[in-house]
Enzyme design. Sequence first.
Site, PDB file in Angstrom:
ATOM      1  N   ALA A 247     -16.436  10.743 -56.695  1.00 48.16           N
ATOM      2  CA  ALA A 247     -17.308  11.799 -56.536  1.00 48.16           C
ATOM      3  C   ALA A 247     -18.375  11.257 -55.426  1.00 48.16           C
ATOM      4  O   ALA A 247     -18.842   9.934 -55.619  1.00 48.16           O
ATOM      5  CB  ALA A 247     -17.631  12.233 -57.671  1.00 48.16           C
ATOM      6  N   PRO A 248     -18.650  12.113 -54.673  1.00 51.42           N
ATOM      7  CA  PRO A 248     -18.668  13.380 -54.510  1.00 51.42           C
ATOM      8  C   PRO A 248     -17.362  13.982 -53.589  1.00 51.42           C
ATOM      9  O   PRO A 248     -17.032  14.954 -53.305  1.00 51.42           O
ATOM     10  CB  PRO A 248     -19.910  13.888 -53.662  1.00 51.42           C
ATOM     11  CG  PRO A 248     -20.168  12.745 -52.898  1.00 51.42           C
ATOM     12  CD  PRO A 248     -19.968  11.508 -53.811  1.00 51.42           C
ATOM     13  N   GLY A 249     -16.700  12.725 -53.087  1.00 50.23           N
ATOM     14  CA  GLY A 249     -15.325  13.084 -52.417  1.00 50.23           C
ATOM     15  C   GLY A 249     -15.194  12.794 -50.878  1.00 50.23           C
ATOM     16  O   GLY A 249     -14.359  13.230 -50.356  1.00 50.23           O
ATOM     17  N   GLY A 250     -16.183  12.258 -50.460  1.00 45.09           N
ATOM     18  CA  GLY A 250     -16.150  12.229 -48.913  1.00 45.09           C
ATOM     19  C   GLY A 250     -14.972  11.325 -48.443  1.00 45.09           C
ATOM     20  O   GLY A 250     -14.298  11.626 -47.576  1.00 45.09           O
ATOM     21  N   ASP A 266     -12.903   9.681 -61.214  1.00 47.61           N
ATOM     22  CA  ASP A 266     -14.315   9.585 -61.655  1.00 47.61           C
ATOM     23  C   ASP A 266     -14.619   9.885 -63.303  1.00 47.61           C
ATOM     24  O   ASP A 266     -13.625  10.588 -63.889  1.00 47.61           O
ATOM     25  CB  ASP A 266     -15.283  10.485 -60.859  1.00 47.61           C
ATOM     26  CG  ASP A 266     -16.610  10.309 -60.900  1.00 47.61           C
ATOM     27  OD1 ASP A 266     -16.882   9.606 -59.496  1.00 47.61           O
ATOM     28  OD2 ASP A 266     -17.209  10.579 -61.541  1.00 47.61           O
ATOM     29  N   ASP A 292     -12.357   6.734 -67.091  1.00 47.84           N
ATOM     30  CA  ASP A 292     -12.916   5.402 -66.748  1.00 47.84           C
ATOM     31  C   ASP A 292     -12.091   4.651 -65.922  1.00 47.84           C
ATOM     32  O   ASP A 292     -11.113   4.100 -66.357  1.00 47.84           O
ATOM     33  CB  ASP A 292     -13.509   4.854 -68.015  1.00 47.84           C
ATOM     34  CG  ASP A 292     -14.274   3.686 -67.702  1.00 47.84           C
ATOM     35  OD1 ASP A 292     -14.471   3.094 -66.615  1.00 47.84           O
ATOM     36  OD2 ASP A 292     -14.900   3.409 -68.620  1.00 47.84           O
ATOM     37  N   ASP A 308     -15.612   2.468 -54.543  1.00 43.26           N
ATOM     38  CA  ASP A 308     -17.017   2.762 -54.056  1.00 43.26           C
ATOM     39  C   ASP A 308     -17.587   2.636 -55.303  1.00 43.26           C
ATOM     40  O   ASP A 308     -18.014   3.831 -56.003  1.00 43.26           O
ATOM     41  CB  ASP A 308     -17.078   4.030 -53.481  1.00 43.26           C
ATOM     42  CG  ASP A 308     -18.440   4.171 -52.705  1.00 43.26           C
ATOM     43  OD1 ASP A 308     -19.042   3.409 -52.899  1.00 43.26           O
ATOM     44  OD2 ASP A 308     -18.580   5.089 -52.410  1.00 43.26           O
ATOM     45  N   CYS A 361     -23.170   1.406 -51.598  1.00 43.29           N
ATOM     46  CA  CYS A 361     -24.284   1.715 -50.608  1.00 43.29           C
ATOM     47  C   CYS A 361     -25.675   0.999 -50.873  1.00 43.29           C
ATOM     48  O   CYS A 361     -26.599   1.579 -51.066  1.00 43.29           O
ATOM     49  CB  CYS A 361     -24.564   3.069 -50.608  1.00 43.29           C
ATOM     50  SG  CYS A 361     -24.625   3.830 -52.162  1.00 43.29           S
TER      51      CYS A 361
END
Length: 430
Positions: A247-250, A266, A292, A308, A361
């Site tokens: 998530a959010p799925g980009g 997710d 999980d 990610d 990030c």
Amino acid sequence: MTDTTLAARGVALDLLRDVLRKSVPFDDAFDAHPDLAGLEPRDRGFVRVLVATVLRRLGQIDELIQACLAKPGLPKAAIHDMLRLGTAQLVFLNTPAHAAVDTAVELAAARNCAPYKGLINAVLRRVGREGIALAAQQDAGRLNTPDWMWLSWRTAYGTAKARGIVEAHLHEAPLDLTAKADPSSWAGRLDATVLPTGTLRRASGGSVTELPGFDAGGWWVQDLAASLPAKLFGDLRGKRVFDLCAAPGGKTAQLVAQGARVVALDRSAKRLERVTENLKRLDLEAELVATDAATWEPGELADAVLLDAPCSATGAIRRHPDILRVKTPDDIAKLAKAQGRLLARALDLVRPGGTLIYCTCSIQPEEGEAQITRLLARDNRMERWPVKPAELGGLSELINEKGEVRSLPGMLSELGGIDGFFVARLRRRP
């Protein structure tokens, strides 16, 4: 002052309290506020900009307030926040002085703080007279950055790069989009520039949902840095890919658009609902699993795995200035432990000869470079697969000496900047 104007300032005051004193992420507080739905779109946009400006410029704003107080020391929290909102409007948002001062005074009366109306009026009128000149003399980047963050970045990257990071945070990021196909044709329709990696970039502001191609699913919002990991797998057509913490799925959308058979995981079923909505709008399909990733057992191994990992998001402060106010060193330590566990599990999900990409990030080395160094030191099943400049559209400055992607706010300023991101590409030995 109209009732709508007062309501908007009241919502902004509530949101500032939730972020600064309850450590609620700004987006969560914004989405949950019960009075937002009653505001006009213009007022909702103003609330978002106002609160984001206070969070982005908090160090400067507090110093300006202190300089304009008749006596040392700050007033109680609610009054302090009203002064912060007024100062942000006067110094950084070009709100007419009479409007900013009057609304702050009326807000005090509406919130049962009438005894402080005189103080608010006096301080903000002085801010209106002297604030812009005083702000021009401030060390803005350093003032707005918590000490622990500044010291961590200076230690990791040196003073010059740390300075570039904190100064980049003073400005809102542009809007980056990933086209499902043919970015050049979308650039004209969206008044956007095509960056070297294929990302579309346009000025921020306005409603994303009203842009051409949103309803048709022609593109999705995704920062330049966030778009890089999925580009580094090579040819994915027909390959089985696990997208962990999706998530959010980009990135899920990118992998599917590249022809992969994607299983997106997710922990949060609610967050996966957003992935479902995004994929439906884009007319893309993936298998979604609410579980999980650290304990998930698939039926077969993957050709490629994208992790990610949940992180501090200190690389995304340009877009989320509340991170400056809600994250702590303890958060970094806890997240680093969780990342290590997820990374070890991700390795086990890749078939021999397959590819694992790890990214965050974050600009904290504990959440990036250090994770890969520890993994390779304890497990010889993986090896680095260095990234080449050609894979990033020639943006060689984003690649470190080990062939990992390390972007920092302050880089690519000639293109409008980039979020902070770390990407390591690993290959499991046959």
